[in-house]
Write an enzyme that holds these catalytic residues in place. Structure first.
Site, PDB file in Angstrom:
ATOM      1  N   THR A 149       0.427  -1.283   0.257  1.00 19.54           N
ATOM      2  CA  THR A 149       0.095   0.097  -0.306  1.00 19.54           C
ATOM      3  C   THR A 149       0.580   1.682   0.120  1.00 19.54           C
ATOM      4  O   THR A 149       0.538   1.922  -1.040  1.00 19.54           O
ATOM      5  CB  THR A 149      -0.923  -0.389   1.175  1.00 19.54           C
ATOM      6  N   VAL A 150       2.026   1.314   1.084  1.00 23.22           N
ATOM      7  CA  VAL A 150       2.718   2.343   1.232  1.00 23.22           C
ATOM      8  C   VAL A 150       3.504   2.489   0.061  1.00 23.22           C
ATOM      9  O   VAL A 150       3.602   3.575  -1.055  1.00 23.22           O
ATOM     10  CB  VAL A 150       3.131   3.140   2.038  1.00 23.22           C
ATOM     11  N   GLU A 200      -3.519  -2.292  10.010  1.00 25.02           N
ATOM     12  CA  GLU A 200      -2.041  -3.061  10.093  1.00 25.02           C
ATOM     13  C   GLU A 200      -2.283  -4.638   9.486  1.00 25.02           C
ATOM     14  O   GLU A 200      -3.719  -4.572   9.563  1.00 25.02           O
ATOM     15  CB  GLU A 200      -1.758  -2.895  10.741  1.00 25.02           C
ATOM     16  N   LYS A 232       2.617   4.923  17.805  1.00 24.10           N
ATOM     17  CA  LYS A 232       2.204   6.770  17.486  1.00 24.10           C
ATOM     18  C   LYS A 232       2.683   7.076  18.970  1.00 24.10           C
ATOM     19  O   LYS A 232       3.862   8.426  19.457  1.00 24.10           O
ATOM     20  CB  LYS A 232       1.380   6.461  16.901  1.00 24.10           C
ATOM     21  N   ARG A 246       3.167  -8.714  -8.642  1.00 23.28           N
ATOM     22  CA  ARG A 246       3.017  -7.667  -8.440  1.00 23.28           C
ATOM     23  C   ARG A 246       3.576  -6.569  -8.532  1.00 23.28           C
ATOM     24  O   ARG A 246       3.495  -5.641  -8.817  1.00 23.28           O
ATOM     25  CB  ARG A 246       2.061  -7.964  -7.161  1.00 23.28           C
TER      26      ARG A 246
HETATM   27  P1  NDP Z   1       1.585  -3.650   2.892  1.00 24.92           P
HETATM   28  O1  NDP Z   1       1.104  -5.154   3.386  1.00 24.92           O
HETATM   29  O2  NDP Z   1       0.652  -3.014   2.509  1.00 24.92           O
HETATM   30  O3  NDP Z   1       2.563  -2.995   1.971  1.00 24.92           O
HETATM   31  C1  NDP Z   1       4.142  -4.331   2.477  1.00 24.92           C
HETATM   32  C2  NDP Z   1       5.158  -4.972   1.069  1.00 24.92           C
HETATM   33  O4  NDP Z   1       6.046  -5.605   1.899  1.00 24.92           O
HETATM   34  C3  NDP Z   1       3.788  -6.032   0.928  1.00 24.92           C
HETATM   35  O5  NDP Z   1       4.194  -6.438  -0.403  1.00 24.92           O
HETATM   36  C4  NDP Z   1       4.775  -7.628   1.416  1.00 24.92           C
HETATM   37  O6  NDP Z   1       4.941  -8.419  -0.119  1.00 24.92           O
HETATM   38  C5  NDP Z   1       6.442  -6.649   1.599  1.00 24.92           C
HETATM   39  N1  NDP Z   1       7.097  -7.080   2.141  1.00 24.92           N
HETATM   40  C6  NDP Z   1       6.976  -8.035   3.463  1.00 24.92           C
HETATM   41  N2  NDP Z   1       8.370  -8.176   3.927  1.00 24.92           N
HETATM   42  C7  NDP Z   1       8.957  -8.747   2.725  1.00 24.92           C
HETATM   43  C8  NDP Z   1      10.501  -8.922   2.535  1.00 24.92           C
HETATM   44  N3  NDP Z   1      10.923  -9.762   3.863  1.00 24.92           N
HETATM   45  N4  NDP Z   1      11.032  -8.869   1.576  1.00 24.92           N
HETATM   46  C9  NDP Z   1      10.725  -7.542   0.700  1.00 24.92           C
HETATM   47  N5  NDP Z   1       9.425  -7.682   0.031  1.00 24.92           N
HETATM   48  C10 NDP Z   1       8.219  -8.158   1.559  1.00 24.92           C
HETATM   49  O7  NDP Z   1       1.886  -2.485   4.838  1.00 24.92           O
HETATM   50  P2  NDP Z   1       1.477  -1.538   4.280  1.00 24.92           P
HETATM   51  O8  NDP Z   1       2.046  -0.674   3.197  1.00 24.92           O
HETATM   52  O9  NDP Z   1       0.505  -1.189   4.212  1.00 24.92           O
HETATM   53  O10 NDP Z   1       1.947  -1.147   5.477  1.00 24.92           O
HETATM   54  C11 NDP Z   1       4.033  -0.990   5.353  1.00 24.92           C
HETATM   55  C12 NDP Z   1       4.566   0.336   6.334  1.00 24.92           C
HETATM   56  O11 NDP Z   1       3.783   0.780   6.760  1.00 24.92           O
HETATM   57  C13 NDP Z   1       3.861  -0.603   7.997  1.00 24.92           C
HETATM   58  O12 NDP Z   1       5.853  -0.830   8.605  1.00 24.92           O
HETATM   59  C14 NDP Z   1       2.873  -0.045   8.082  1.00 24.92           C
HETATM   60  O13 NDP Z   1       2.697   0.233   9.870  1.00 24.92           O
HETATM   61  C15 NDP Z   1       2.566   1.483   7.836  1.00 24.92           C
HETATM   62  N6  NDP Z   1       1.943   2.416   7.804  1.00 24.92           N
HETATM   63  C16 NDP Z   1       1.825   2.027   7.029  1.00 24.92           C
HETATM   64  C17 NDP Z   1      -0.101   3.140   6.797  1.00 24.92           C
HETATM   65  C18 NDP Z   1      -1.546   2.493   5.491  1.00 24.92           C
HETATM   66  O14 NDP Z   1      -2.146   3.346   5.794  1.00 24.92           O
HETATM   67  N7  NDP Z   1      -1.451   1.185   4.760  1.00 24.92           N
HETATM   68  C19 NDP Z   1       0.001   3.830   7.077  1.00 24.92           C
HETATM   69  C20 NDP Z   1       0.631   4.551   7.854  1.00 24.92           C
HETATM   70  C21 NDP Z   1       2.248   3.635   8.464  1.00 24.92           C
HETATM   71  P3  NDP Z   1       3.310  -9.863   0.932  1.00 24.92           P
HETATM   72  O15 NDP Z   1       2.926  -8.991   0.632  1.00 24.92           O
HETATM   73  O16 NDP Z   1       3.839 -10.827  -0.305  1.00 24.92           O
HETATM   74  O17 NDP Z   1       3.948 -10.168   2.280  1.00 24.92           O
HETATM   75  N1  HSE Z   2      -2.907   1.147  10.689  1.00 26.66           N
HETATM   76  C1  HSE Z   2      -2.861   2.244  10.490  1.00 26.66           C
HETATM   77  C2  HSE Z   2      -3.907   3.239  10.489  1.00 26.66           C
HETATM   78  C3  HSE Z   2      -2.371   2.379   9.666  1.00 26.66           C
HETATM   79  O1  HSE Z   2      -5.717   2.583  10.947  1.00 26.66           O
HETATM   80  O2  HSE Z   2      -3.702   4.693  11.475  1.00 26.66           O
HETATM   81  C4  HSE Z   2      -1.158   4.274   9.513  1.00 26.66           C
HETATM   82  O3  HSE Z   2      -0.700   4.416  10.749  1.00 26.66           O
END
Ligand code: NDP
Ligand code: HSE
Length: 437
Positions: free
Chosen positions: A13-14, A190, A205, A49
């Site tokens: 996502t991020v 999360e 946070k 992806r």
């Molecule tokens: P996602 O699960 O959408 O993305 C994580 C990505 O990383 C997935 O594509 C995953 O693959 C990949 N991944 C996981 N482990 C590995 C690895 N060892 N090597 C390579 N790729 C890997 O998570 P988000 O983008 O939602 O969140 C990412 C971070 O940002 C987290 O720490 C979250 O707490 C933080 N965050 C998220 C927010 C949000 O709105 N979503 C907002 C603020 C912070 P696979 O799916 O195949 O496991």
């Molecule tokens: N899971 C978190 C939330 C993402 O809902 O606020 C942003 O940190």
């Protein structure tokens, strides 16, 4: 000037949002940074992806370790989440002399002290604007914009998922589980959504904000954490009738006896701006001694709002990476040798007001028994409503708001009230904050 090469770990996502924002606003960003910033390599477990998002604009691999070891990478952006592999990767990147940008609040709340110490030793930056409140630039505001102030307290809606659930339950009468599913589909939640609904993510946070606000180390283990999973629609409605709205708040406050560090559902007067922050939006109130109250508002989760903070950090790092490390803004706002060891106040010592809901037998003398217990514990009542029992029922709800009192007295009073034979089940207790001083 030579472009900055970025290695991206995780294009979910991020990460996906970060890739698109950097691409779309490439020219604006390089005008700001003074040089181009380009993601040159992406590591993700799901190659298909990742390739479909990157579409040939960067190298895509499945080995994150190769990115942190790549001599061509200047900045590593960690967006895989979790606290084990992410920790090891981040420490390795730092050890390899790379600056790191992360959105990973769980990692920083649990291992931030170790990570910042390692970064300090290596003279690299760890930037984490996206770790708190998504796109809201609260870290920069606390660390830099409010640097003149002695911060008194911080209170915020800092979990978008739980705020979204509470808003949908209150406005549309939606069911908890359905709204949680929606939040997951929208990419807000999360990987483990209990972090959102049980207040753990908000506590991560809050731990980070407390560290920056008060110049203390990260102390996540000492945070009091209570989520929204036990809230009922009745409580949401009773709170409305009393002129309040229930929000999951993270509150950290400097007191003469220690620092409060607590996350829990909280009644806030409905007339306050922060009580009207709905959906995935976040808002943080910060009280500084010079500036008074300030409020920061914006999208707390989601791909592009969070990417906005990640990319801002990239620009920040790009601007200051050639500066002498001594002249950079310290990671936790205060000079590392100036962190203070003020203790975190145990929850029993916290002073706040309370909403209490009791299910009682509808007969004379019940209220007198309850108010006697409260009086014995020096708890005074501010407002009360007693509902009429439903037709054919002999039990009813009593809802009380108390004045501010110390939590350990409320715990004792609740124990005694629950032991009364006229009281059915558990007392519901929700803390109440006026947020006016
Ligand atoms: P996602 O699960 O959408 O993305 C994580 C990505 O990383 C997935 O594509 C995953 O693959 C990949 N991944 C996981 N482990 C590995 C690895 N060892 N090597 C390579 N790729 C890997 O998570 P988000 O983008 O939602 O969140 C990412 C971070 O940002 C987290 O720490 C979250 O707490 C933080 N965050 C998220 C927010 C949000 O709105 N979503 C907002 C603020 C912070 P696979 O799916 O195949 O496991
Ligand atoms: N899971 C978190 C939330 C993402 O809902 O606020 C942003 O940190």
């Amino acid at each position: 000037m030579k472009p900055i090469n970025v290695g991206l770990l995780g294009i979910g996502t991020v990460g996906g949002g970060t890739f698109s924002v950097l691409e779309r606003n490439r020219a604006e960003i390089s005008r700001r940074a003074g040089r181009a910033i380009a993601i040159t390599v992406v590591a993700d477990k799901d190659l298909a992806r990742a390739n479909s998002i990157v579409a040939g604009r960067a190298r895509v691999i499945d080995d994150a370790w190769a990115v942190v070891a790549d001599p061509g990478v200047d900045i590593v952006v960690e967006l895989i989440g979790g606290t084990k592999v992410a920790r090891d990767l981040m420490l390795k990147a730092i050890d390899n002399g790379k600056h790191v940008v992360t959105a990973n609040k769980a990692l920083l709340a649990n291992h931030g002290n170790e990570i910042f110490a390692a970064a300090q030793k290596k003279g690299v930056m760890v930037a984490f604007e996206a770790a708190v409140a998504g796109g809201v630039p609260i870290i920069k505001s606390l660390r830099e914009g409010l640097a003149a102030n002695r911060i008194e307290w911080i209170a915020g809606i800092i979990n978008g998922t739980s705020n979204f659930i509470l808003s949908e339950m209150r406005e549309k009468g939606a069911g908890f589980d359905d709204v949680l599913k929606q939040a997951q589909q929208l990419g807000y939640a999360e990987a483990d959504p209990t972090f959102d609904i049980e207040g753990i993510d908000a506590a991560h946070k809050l731990t980070i904000m407390a560290a920056i606000g008060f110049g203390i180390p990260m102390q996540f283990a000492a945070a009091y954490t209570e989520g929204i999973s036990k809230l009922t629609r009745d409580d949401i409605q009773y709170a409305e009738q009393l002129g309040y709205r229930i929000k999951l708040l993270g509150i950290t406050r400097r007191t003469p006896n220690g620092i409060e560090l607590r996350v829990h559902p909280t009644l806030i007067p409905a007339k306050r701006l922060i009580a009207n922050v709905e959906g995935v939006m976040n808002a943080i109130l910060v009280k500084g001694d010079a500036v008074g109250q300030t409020m920061y508002y914006g999208a707390g989760a989601g791909a592009e709002p969070t990417a906005s903070a990640v990319v801002a950090d990239l620009v920040d790092v790009a601007r200051t990476m050639t500066a002498d490390p001594e002249h950079r803004v310290p990671h936790l706002a205060f000079q590392p040798d100036q962190l203070s060891d003020i203790a975190i106040l145990p929850m029993g010592e916290v002073v706040t007001a309370y909403y209490l809901r009791l299910r009682v037998l509808d007969k004379p003398g019940v209220l007198a028994d309850i108010t006697r217990i409260l009086a014995d514990m020096e708890i005074s009542i501010d407002a009360m409503i007693q509902k009429e029992p439903h037709e054919g029922e002999d039990q009813t709800d009593i809802i009380m708001l108390t004045h501010r009192t110390v939590e350990k007295n409320v715990n004792t009073a609740i124990g005694r009230i629950e032991a009364l034979p006229v009281v059915a089940g558990k007392v519901t207790r929700i803390r109440l904050e006026e947020l006016d001083k």
